[in-house]
Design a protein around this motif. Structure first.
Motif, mmCIF file in Angstrom:
data_model
loop_
_atom_site.group_PDB
_atom_site.id
_atom_site.type_symbol
_atom_site.label_atom_id
_atom_site.label_comp_id
_atom_site.label_asym_id
_atom_site.label_seq_id
_atom_site.Cartn_x
_atom_site.Cartn_y
_atom_site.Cartn_z
ATOM 1 N N ALA A 258 8.555 9.491 -0.198
ATOM 2 C CA ALA A 258 9.484 9.423 -1.494
ATOM 3 C C ALA A 258 10.769 8.627 -0.870
ATOM 4 O O ALA A 258 11.382 7.691 -1.325
ATOM 5 N N GLU A 259 11.232 9.345 0.485
ATOM 6 C CA GLU A 259 12.443 8.715 1.116
ATOM 7 C C GLU A 259 12.394 7.448 1.675
ATOM 8 O O GLU A 259 13.512 6.599 2.116
ATOM 9 N N ASN A 260 11.361 6.571 1.803
ATOM 10 C CA ASN A 260 11.083 5.319 2.134
ATOM 11 C C ASN A 260 10.861 4.262 1.227
ATOM 12 O O ASN A 260 10.568 3.246 1.102
ATOM 13 N N ALA A 261 11.101 4.705 -0.203
ATOM 14 C CA ALA A 261 10.661 4.106 -1.282
ATOM 15 C C ALA A 261 11.926 2.888 -1.404
ATOM 16 O O ALA A 261 11.191 1.812 -1.860
ATOM 17 N N GLY A 262 13.010 3.032 -1.079
ATOM 18 C CA GLY A 262 13.888 2.114 -1.148
ATOM 19 C C GLY A 262 13.653 0.896 -0.257
ATOM 20 O O GLY A 262 13.794 -0.320 -0.529
ATOM 21 N N ASP A 263 13.417 1.305 1.018
ATOM 22 C CA ASP A 263 13.179 0.360 2.178
ATOM 23 C C ASP A 263 12.015 -0.483 1.761
ATOM 24 O O ASP A 263 12.010 -1.792 1.966
ATOM 25 N N MET A 264 10.951 0.011 1.234
ATOM 26 C CA MET A 264 9.400 -0.528 1.035
ATOM 27 C C MET A 264 9.828 -1.592 -0.273
ATOM 28 O O MET A 264 9.449 -2.706 -0.037
ATOM 29 N N LEU A 265 10.534 -1.242 -1.230
ATOM 30 C CA LEU A 265 10.617 -2.155 -2.319
ATOM 31 C C LEU A 265 11.761 -3.271 -1.782
ATOM 32 O O LEU A 265 11.447 -4.439 -1.962
ATOM 33 N N SER A 266 12.887 -2.982 -1.065
ATOM 34 C CA SER A 266 13.657 -3.851 -0.753
ATOM 35 C C SER A 266 12.943 -4.959 0.329
ATOM 36 O O SER A 266 13.228 -6.093 0.338
ATOM 37 N N ASP A 267 12.181 -4.560 1.279
ATOM 38 C CA ASP A 267 11.676 -5.542 2.048
ATOM 39 C C ASP A 267 10.484 -6.476 1.413
ATOM 40 O O ASP A 267 10.458 -7.691 1.793
ATOM 41 N N ASP B 252 0.929 -1.108 0.012
ATOM 42 C CA ASP B 252 -0.068 0.079 -0.212
ATOM 43 C C ASP B 252 0.921 1.325 0.155
ATOM 44 O O ASP B 252 1.667 1.361 1.095
ATOM 45 N N ILE B 253 0.827 1.795 -1.032
ATOM 46 C CA ILE B 253 1.870 3.156 -1.187
ATOM 47 C C ILE B 253 0.855 4.345 -1.181
ATOM 48 O O ILE B 253 1.391 5.542 -1.359
ATOM 49 N N SER B 254 -0.321 4.532 -0.737
ATOM 50 C CA SER B 254 -1.171 5.672 -0.822
ATOM 51 C C SER B 254 -0.520 6.536 0.174
ATOM 52 O O SER B 254 -0.687 7.807 -0.235
ATOM 53 N N ASN B 255 -0.040 6.315 1.057
ATOM 54 C CA ASN B 255 0.674 7.451 2.037
ATOM 55 C C ASN B 255 1.944 7.269 2.283
ATOM 56 O O ASN B 255 2.958 7.886 3.156
ATOM 57 N N ALA B 256 2.821 6.670 1.326
ATOM 58 C CA ALA B 256 4.140 6.404 1.306
ATOM 59 C C ALA B 256 4.883 7.735 0.750
ATOM 60 O O ALA B 256 4.465 8.552 0.215
#
Length: 492
Positions: A416-425, A410-414
């Motif tokens: 930008a600086e967390n994009a890498g961690d989210m995709l990595s996880d 769910d990226i609705s409230n993501a």
């Protein structure tokens, strides 16, 4: 102005920072809808980016302004292998050289292809000694066979190893006086252009992974350098790829997994590669435009669709090798990804994978019926993916978030600086649930003491590293970044 005094390295870092700023609150992009792209104009931030980019461009090296799309003709459908005899008859081939491996030689895809040639009255000769994950000596053996057999057309029946070997046989039989490293990607080879059309080549893939039936790329191990390299040129691409879902039904679960992971990384890397308009230098002649050009609006469509299909169908194909729908869709995904990365290119996962597989200390992946150590290409590529996409995300957070959303995040409230961690996880989770995958290069036999050698084996892969977003152009800093990526890939 302070920016005009930035050194190239500082310029690179500033670019990364400004991209992050630009994508934190991106304006809508008229040509891509909700997602902003770094090759689109987006107000003051883009103008500033454009100015800084020009500062980092070496004198006389203008940035690219065009992209080209080149791919093989593709025929897709169950049973289409039976048409290959007519294909060679239609072009009046006098003698077809069939390239395959010992395993495929005994299976239905090869038997169907041979029967089709015989029914059409086409003469043929078979080379079946292709090595899985080919090495330079096995490629040279195939080339010598091709020169002696004196065919006027080629047929590859097998996985990426077979198709890549067939491309190289086709090349060197048409350039019989060439030295083996003449066309190999620099700096390991001379990188000479291929200056004439080659003989007809039809590829029939039996795995759903490499997409080699669509591309002008052929990869092999350069043994003495303990790394992989290859040749990339549009002239290498097959004349026709026959993608018959019946031919992938013999794949074991482990092969479904490893080849599917190659599709995963093909699609992710090509979708997140630098835009084609940021590549330098602009070629002085269209003949010199590289096959790997950077992300472009057409390759994006193929790459993103392949990603969606892989996330949906690969787990099914691995869990149940009898799931014919999943098998068929993965073969199609591999072909779509081949069109995408075959023109946009790949970057860090592939660049780092070459020394991982080329320097194998003895690891033999389960499910592969071979008599030698092997790290399957898809395994060597995917094992660094969580670290790589965490690193590249700052270059284009929107694209990395879009990719994470494909996995169900769910990226609705993501932010930008967390994009890498989210995709990595979510990549770690995907690999874990797929099963049977090494949880880092440590399980492949590497330790922290091997990292320097892995870095040194990655540095020569300029063809793909030049497309890596966020990678520093300064060689020493680049080595430091690669060192950190390998360290983070040891285990997770």
């Amino acid at each position: 102005m302070i920016l005009t005094r930035l050194a190239p390295t500082a310029c690179s870092k500033a670019l990364s920072l400004l991209r992050t700023i630009q994508y934190t609150h991106p304006p809508a992009c008229p040509c891509h809808g909700a997602f902003s792209h770094s090759h689109c104009s987006a107000g003051p931030a883009s103008s500033l980016l454009e100015g800084i980019r020009s500062l980092g461009t070496p004198t006389g090296q203008q940035r690219e302004y065009a992209f080209e799309m080149a791919t093989s003709s593709i025929r897709f459908g169950p049973g289409s292998t039976r048409e290959v005899g007519m294909d060679f008859s239609n072009i009046r081939a006098k003698k077809v050289i069939i390239i395959t491996d010992k395993t495929i030689e005994r299976l239905a895809p090869m038997k169907t292809a041979v029967s089709a040639l015989e029914s059409a009255g086409v003469k043929y000769e078979i080379f079946s000694d292709v090595m899985v994950e080919p090495k330079d000596h096995s490629v040279k053996q195939a080339i010598e066979f091709g020169k002696k057999a004196n065919g006027d057309a080629y047929l590859a029946v097998g996985g990426g190893s077979v198709m890549d070997t067939a491309k190289l046989v086709n090349l060197f039989t048409n350039f019989p006086q060439a030295e083996f490293l003449d066309f190999v990607n620099p700096p390991l080879g001379k990188g000479l252009p291929i200056t004439k059309a080659l003989s007809p080549l039809v590829c029939i893939p039996t795995t759903a992974g490499t997409g080699s039936e669509t591309t002008g790329t052929a990869i092999f191990d350069l043994v003495d350098k303990k790394t992989k390299t290859g040749i990339a040129h549009r002239m290498l691409k097959p004349t026709l790829g026959i993608c018959d879902p019946l031919n992938t039904r013999s794949m074991p679960s482990a092969v479904h997994a490893s080849t599917g992971l190659d599709v995963l990384c093909h699609s992710l890397e090509s979708y997140t590669a630098i835009p084609y308009s940021e590549r330098t230098p602009r070629p002085t002649n269209p003949l010199l435009r590289p096959t790997y050009q950077g992300a472009n609006p057409i390759s994006d469509i193929f790459s993103f669709k392949a990603l969606q299909m892989t996330v949906k169908y690969l787990p099914r194909a691995v869990r149940d090798p009898g799931d014919q729908e999943a098998q068929s869709q993965m073969l199609l995904a591999a072909t779509l990804a081949g069109v995408g990365f075959g023109n946009a290119g790949v970057h860090l996962c592939h660049g780092m994978s070459y020394p991982i597989s080329g320097g194998n200390k003895g690891y033999k992946h389960h499910g592969y019926q071979v008599d030698h150590p092997i790290i399957p290409h898809g395994v060597s590529v995917a094992v660094t993916a969580p670290a790589v996409f965490k690193f590249t995300a700052a270059s284009n957070p929107e694209r990395h978030l879009a990719a994470a959303e494909v996995f169900g995040v769910d990226i609705s409230n993501a932010r930008a600086e967390n994009a890498g961690d989210m995709l990595s996880d979510v990549l770690k989770e995907f690999l874990y649930k797929l099963g049977g995958q090494p949880k880092g290069i440590k399980e492949l036999g590497y330790t922290s003491g091997d990292i320097q050698g892995l870095v040194e084996g990655t540095i020569p892969q300029r063809r793909v590293l030049m497309l890596a977003p966020n990678l520093d152009e300064d060689l020493e800093r680049q080595k430091g970044e690669l060192t950190k990526l390998f360290e983070e890939s040891l285990e997770y």
